[in-house]
Design a protein around this motif. Structure first.
Motif, mmCIF file in Angstrom:
data_model
loop_
_atom_site.group_PDB
_atom_site.id
_atom_site.type_symbol
_atom_site.label_atom_id
_atom_site.label_comp_id
_atom_site.label_asym_id
_atom_site.label_seq_id
_atom_site.Cartn_x
_atom_site.Cartn_y
_atom_site.Cartn_z
ATOM 1 N N SER A 65 7.797 -2.993 -0.521
ATOM 2 C CA SER A 65 8.171 -3.723 -1.726
ATOM 3 C C SER A 65 9.680 -3.747 -1.863
ATOM 4 O O SER A 65 10.353 -2.737 -1.628
ATOM 5 N N ARG A 66 10.221 -4.882 -2.291
ATOM 6 C CA ARG A 66 11.659 -4.981 -2.549
ATOM 7 C C ARG A 66 12.002 -4.372 -3.907
ATOM 8 O O ARG A 66 13.148 -4.014 -4.150
ATOM 9 N N VAL A 67 11.003 -4.247 -4.794
ATOM 10 C CA VAL A 67 11.212 -3.715 -6.136
ATOM 11 C C VAL A 67 10.871 -2.230 -6.182
ATOM 12 O O VAL A 67 11.681 -1.412 -6.590
ATOM 13 N N ASP A 68 9.662 -1.879 -5.771
ATOM 14 C CA ASP A 68 9.196 -0.487 -5.750
ATOM 15 C C ASP A 68 9.278 -0.009 -4.303
ATOM 16 O O ASP A 68 8.348 -0.175 -3.523
ATOM 17 N N ARG A 69 10.396 0.582 -3.911
ATOM 18 C CA ARG A 69 10.671 0.957 -2.524
ATOM 19 C C ARG A 69 9.658 1.954 -1.965
ATOM 20 O O ARG A 69 9.583 2.150 -0.761
ATOM 21 N N GLU A 70 8.852 2.585 -2.822
ATOM 22 C CA GLU A 70 7.846 3.528 -2.352
ATOM 23 C C GLU A 70 6.510 2.853 -2.048
ATOM 24 O O GLU A 70 5.620 3.481 -1.495
ATOM 25 N N TYR A 71 6.356 1.563 -2.414
ATOM 26 C CA TYR A 71 5.120 0.836 -2.127
ATOM 27 C C TYR A 71 5.180 0.339 -0.689
ATOM 28 O O TYR A 71 6.017 -0.494 -0.342
ATOM 29 N N LEU A 72 4.313 0.877 0.162
ATOM 30 C CA LEU A 72 4.302 0.576 1.597
ATOM 31 C C LEU A 72 2.907 0.140 2.026
ATOM 32 O O LEU A 72 1.910 0.699 1.565
ATOM 33 N N VAL A 73 2.834 -0.838 2.935
ATOM 34 C CA VAL A 73 1.564 -1.287 3.492
ATOM 35 C C VAL A 73 1.712 -1.326 5.012
ATOM 36 O O VAL A 73 2.525 -2.088 5.530
ATOM 37 N N PRO A 74 0.951 -0.508 5.751
ATOM 38 C CA PRO A 74 1.033 -0.536 7.208
ATOM 39 C C PRO A 74 0.685 -1.914 7.765
ATOM 40 O O PRO A 74 -0.145 -2.632 7.194
ATOM 41 N N TYR A 75 1.347 -2.314 8.826
ATOM 42 C CA TYR A 75 1.031 -3.592 9.473
ATOM 43 C C TYR A 75 -0.447 -3.620 9.834
ATOM 44 O O TYR A 75 -1.029 -2.622 10.229
ATOM 45 N N GLY A 76 -1.077 -4.773 9.673
ATOM 46 C CA GLY A 76 -2.487 -4.941 9.999
ATOM 47 C C GLY A 76 -3.431 -4.504 8.906
ATOM 48 O O GLY A 76 -4.637 -4.613 9.054
ATOM 49 N N GLN A 77 -2.890 -4.004 7.789
ATOM 50 C CA GLN A 77 -3.750 -3.504 6.718
ATOM 51 C C GLN A 77 -3.424 -4.157 5.384
ATOM 52 O O GLN A 77 -3.623 -3.559 4.334
ATOM 53 N N LEU A 78 -2.932 -5.369 5.385
ATOM 54 C CA LEU A 78 -2.582 -6.047 4.143
ATOM 55 C C LEU A 78 -3.777 -6.140 3.215
ATOM 56 O O LEU A 78 -4.871 -6.492 3.622
ATOM 57 N N GLY A 79 -3.545 -5.807 1.964
ATOM 58 C CA GLY A 79 -4.576 -5.930 0.959
ATOM 59 C C GLY A 79 -5.606 -4.812 0.945
ATOM 60 O O GLY A 79 -6.438 -4.755 0.079
ATOM 61 N N ARG A 80 -5.556 -3.894 1.912
ATOM 62 C CA ARG A 80 -6.543 -2.837 1.939
ATOM 63 C C ARG A 80 -5.977 -1.474 1.574
ATOM 64 O O ARG A 80 -6.650 -0.666 0.978
ATOM 65 N N PHE A 81 -4.748 -1.198 1.974
ATOM 66 C CA PHE A 81 -4.193 0.131 1.759
ATOM 67 C C PHE A 81 -2.748 0.047 1.294
ATOM 68 O O PHE A 81 -2.051 -0.892 1.598
ATOM 69 N N SER A 82 -2.323 1.053 0.594
ATOM 70 C CA SER A 82 -0.911 1.234 0.285
ATOM 71 C C SER A 82 -0.624 2.723 0.338
ATOM 72 O O SER A 82 -1.518 3.542 0.234
ATOM 73 N N SER A 83 0.639 3.042 0.500
ATOM 74 C CA SER A 83 1.047 4.437 0.593
ATOM 75 C C SER A 83 2.211 4.665 -0.339
ATOM 76 O O SER A 83 3.110 3.842 -0.418
ATOM 77 N N ARG A 84 2.205 5.744 -1.032
ATOM 78 C CA ARG A 84 3.315 6.086 -1.921
ATOM 79 C C ARG A 84 3.878 7.426 -1.525
ATOM 80 O O ARG A 84 3.242 8.282 -1.093
#
Length: 84
Positions: A65-84
């Motif tokens: 995320s450009r706003v919440d720098r801790e919001y991360l999504v691994p490549y290939g997993q869009l819409g399924r997972f996020s990591s903080r």
């Protein structure tokens, strides 16, 4: 090198001898940026969407995320997972 995303009818290509592609990581990041721009143009909206608004930005290992720098999504997993 070229890559195609049939689901959105777009493709991206990059010559590894172009400036900014001195390493494999730099080449991959530039190819991801080109592909992301092409998909956004084709879809006419931010892709991948950032829950905080706009589009996520590519990094060396995942979308961020450009706003919440801790919001991360691994490549290939869009819409399924996020990591903080």
């Amino acid at each position: 090198m070229s890559i195609t995303v049939r689901e959105v009818g777009t493709s991206a290509a990059l010559d590894p001898t172009e400036p900014g592609s001195d390493t494999a990581a730099e080449f991959a990041m530039e190819l991801v940026r080109i592909l992301q721009q092409d998909i956004q143009i084709h879809l006419r909206e931010p892709w991948p969407k950032d829950p905080a608004g706009g589009a996520l930005e590519p990094t060396d290992a995942r979308w961020r995320s450009r706003v919440d720098r801790e919001y991360l999504v691994p490549y290939g997993q869009l819409g399924r997972f996020s990591s903080r």
